[in-house]
Design a protein around this motif. Structure first.
Motif, short mmCIF file in Angstrom:
data_model
loop_
_atom_site.label_atom_id
_atom_site.label_comp_id
_atom_site.label_asym_id
_atom_site.label_seq_id
_atom_site.Cartn_x
_atom_site.Cartn_y
_atom_site.Cartn_z
N HIS A 189 27.79 -82.32 66.30
CA HIS A 189 27.55 -82.33 64.85
C HIS A 189 28.11 -81.07 64.19
O HIS A 189 27.80 -80.78 63.05
N ARG A 218 17.67 -79.74 65.88
CA ARG A 218 17.29 -80.97 65.16
C ARG A 218 18.24 -81.22 63.99
O ARG A 218 18.73 -80.31 63.34
N THR A 221 31.97 -84.68 61.50
CA THR A 221 31.16 -83.45 61.35
C THR A 221 31.90 -82.32 62.08
O THR A 221 31.44 -81.82 63.12
N GLU A 274 19.31 -84.90 61.17
CA GLU A 274 18.76 -86.12 60.58
C GLU A 274 18.57 -87.24 61.61
O GLU A 274 17.63 -88.02 61.51
N ASP A 275 19.47 -87.27 62.57
CA ASP A 275 19.41 -88.38 63.53
C ASP A 275 19.40 -87.93 64.99
O ASP A 275 19.79 -88.66 65.90
N TYR A 276 18.98 -86.66 65.21
CA TYR A 276 18.94 -86.20 66.61
C TYR A 276 17.94 -85.06 66.78
O TYR A 276 17.57 -84.39 65.82
N SER A 321 17.94 -82.40 70.07
CA SER A 321 18.53 -82.11 71.38
C SER A 321 17.98 -80.81 71.95
O SER A 321 18.20 -79.74 71.37
#
Length: 456
Positions: A430, A387, A368, A389-391, A393
């Protein structure tokens, strides 16, 4: 023979002539004079009743003739127009106009022709026939010399007045209008040569001479743009090639102006062209287009540039009409900007050309990566949750730079010693630019929304 007898001879002759003259005059009080025409019918020496009878018998054979210099170009049966005639009124009008005591004049000059008085006409049929005649005339005109107005044209490298041309082509619009009215009035013919097109602008026209002066002014102006801080001159010969004079007006060839503006955009639009950037460690680099960019608004610029040039005055520093987040009025990046070197994993903030802050950073991991480009900080927010898909923070300082979610933010989850080097390959983001929290806080307070961010 006595003298008296000789004198009687001329007297008798005079009496005979007077008697014949009076007889003829009396006869023509109830009959039409010689060579009298009503419509296309000869009613010479007929009584009114005889003329009415003859006309009623021949009315269906009446035609409307389109003449070309007296010769028949086209004949249109009037019955195809659904025309009805007032024969009684026509004949009575014709009889009332003749002077029987001048009967002898008809042998010298034919009486003026009387047109049939029309009661009505089928408009639909008339329009259909006029359309047909119009098409025939358009084909007819192709073989005739075209009339041209005097004009100003570029010839032998300079603009000059080209004289008008008198042709013999027919002004079809005027002819069709006149013919329709003529038919409605019940007339029997119309002459094409009365509608030969005439030039409306002559070489002696004062306005044309003034326009020539204006054209020469336009063709000789000095003009330039200011784009990204550079002077871009418009070639004089190119501008001169745009100038046209049509329908008595000075203008520019819009397709040619548009072509030039499009070429200008293809060369300078920062939305599609990379920007040259003098980096801190790697010298001059080429940075792809990003969120901070502009595009020349072609149609608007064509109109505005045309108006500017037609003033006939020198101009410089023109900024083209544009759309986008940047402006061509000055350098896209300027002297105050944030520089992110992906290769060196380092970030600098330059304020008025001087380094105000620098720090190692962690950019996107290989899967990424942080996108390169010329961006800008379009917002500043505190205490955001980023935000994906998988985080999710939480960060204290958030400065987005593009429209896909990439930005600069603090990253308290990273070890202090991880910033810089090759750590992005294992603990990279990301796509965002992870910044040490203490440094990010300073940067947040130092910059304004709109500051360019150069990522390469």
């Amino acid at each position: 023979m006595t003298k008296k007898k000789w004198l009687l001879i001329p007297l008798v002759l005079v009496l005979i002539l007077v008697s014949f003259y009076c007889y003829q005059a009396i006869q023509f009080q109830n009959k039409f004079l010689d060579k009298t025409m009503i419509g296309n019918t000869d009613v010479s020496k007929l009584t009114k009743e005889e003329a009415k009878t003859k006309l009623n018998e021949l009315v269906d054979a009446e035609v409307y003739r389109v003449l070309d210099n007296g010769e028949v170009f086209k004949e249109i049966p009037k019955k195809e127009l659904g025309m009805e005639y007032d024969i009684d009124k026509t004949v009575n009008n014709a009889m009332s106009k003749q002077n029987s005591w001048l009967w002898f004049m008809s042998y010298i000059q034919a009486p003026e022709k009387e047109d049939l008085e029309a009661k009505g006409i089928n408009k639909e049929s008339l329009n259909k026939i006029m359309d047909s005649v119009n098409k025939e005339l358009e084909a007819f005109n192709k073989n005739r010399k075209q009339t041209k107005n005097a004009s100003v044209e570029q010839k032998d490298g300079k603009f000059q007045i080209i004289p008008e041309v008198q042709g013999d082509s027919i002004d079809t619009k005027k002819f069709i209008s006149a013919a329709a009215k003529s038919i409605e009035k019940g007339e029997s013919d119309i002459e094409l040569t009365k509608f030969i097109e005439k030039p409306t602008i002559l070489a002696t026209d004062d306005n044309l001479k003034k326009e020539l002066d204006n054209i020469n002014k336009v063709a000789e102006i000095n003009a330039s743009y200011s784009i990204n801080g550079q002077e871009v001159k418009i070639p004089k010969d190119k501008m001169a090639s745009w100038v046209i004079f049509e329908d008595g007006k000075l203008n520019l060839k819009q397709d040619e102006v548009k072509k030039y503006v499009e070429e200008l955009g293809a060369t300078y639009n920062t939305s599609t062209n990379p920007s040259k950037f003098k980096s801190t460690k790697r010298g001059e680099v080429s940075v792809p287009a990003g969120a901070l960019s502009w595009t020349i608004a072609t149609d608007t610029e064509v109109a505005q540039l045309t108006e500017q040039i037609l003033k006939g005055e020198d101009f410089s520093g023109r900024v083209p009409a544009f759309q986008g987040s940047g402006t061509p009025a000055s350098s896209l990046i300027g002297n105050s900007y944030i520089e992110v070197d992906l290769q060196n994993q380092h970030m600098w903030y330059y304020k008025d050309g001087q380094v105000a802050l620098e720090t190692p950073v962690i950019t996107g991991k290989p899967s990424t990566p942080t996108p390169p480009g010329v961006f800008y900080v379009w917002n500043k927010k505190r205490n955001e949750i980023l935000r994906g898909e998988d985080y999710a923070s939480p960060v204290d300082y958030w400065m987005p730079i593009d429209w896909t979610g990439v930005g600069i933010h603090d990253s308290p989850w990273q070890n202090d010693g991880a910033y810089g080097g090759n750590s992005f390959q294992t603990v990279g983001s990301h796509g965002c630019i992870n910044t040490p929290p203490s440094v990010c806080a300073k940067l947040f307070d130092m910059i304004e929304v709109g500051v360019p961010v150069v990522v390469f």
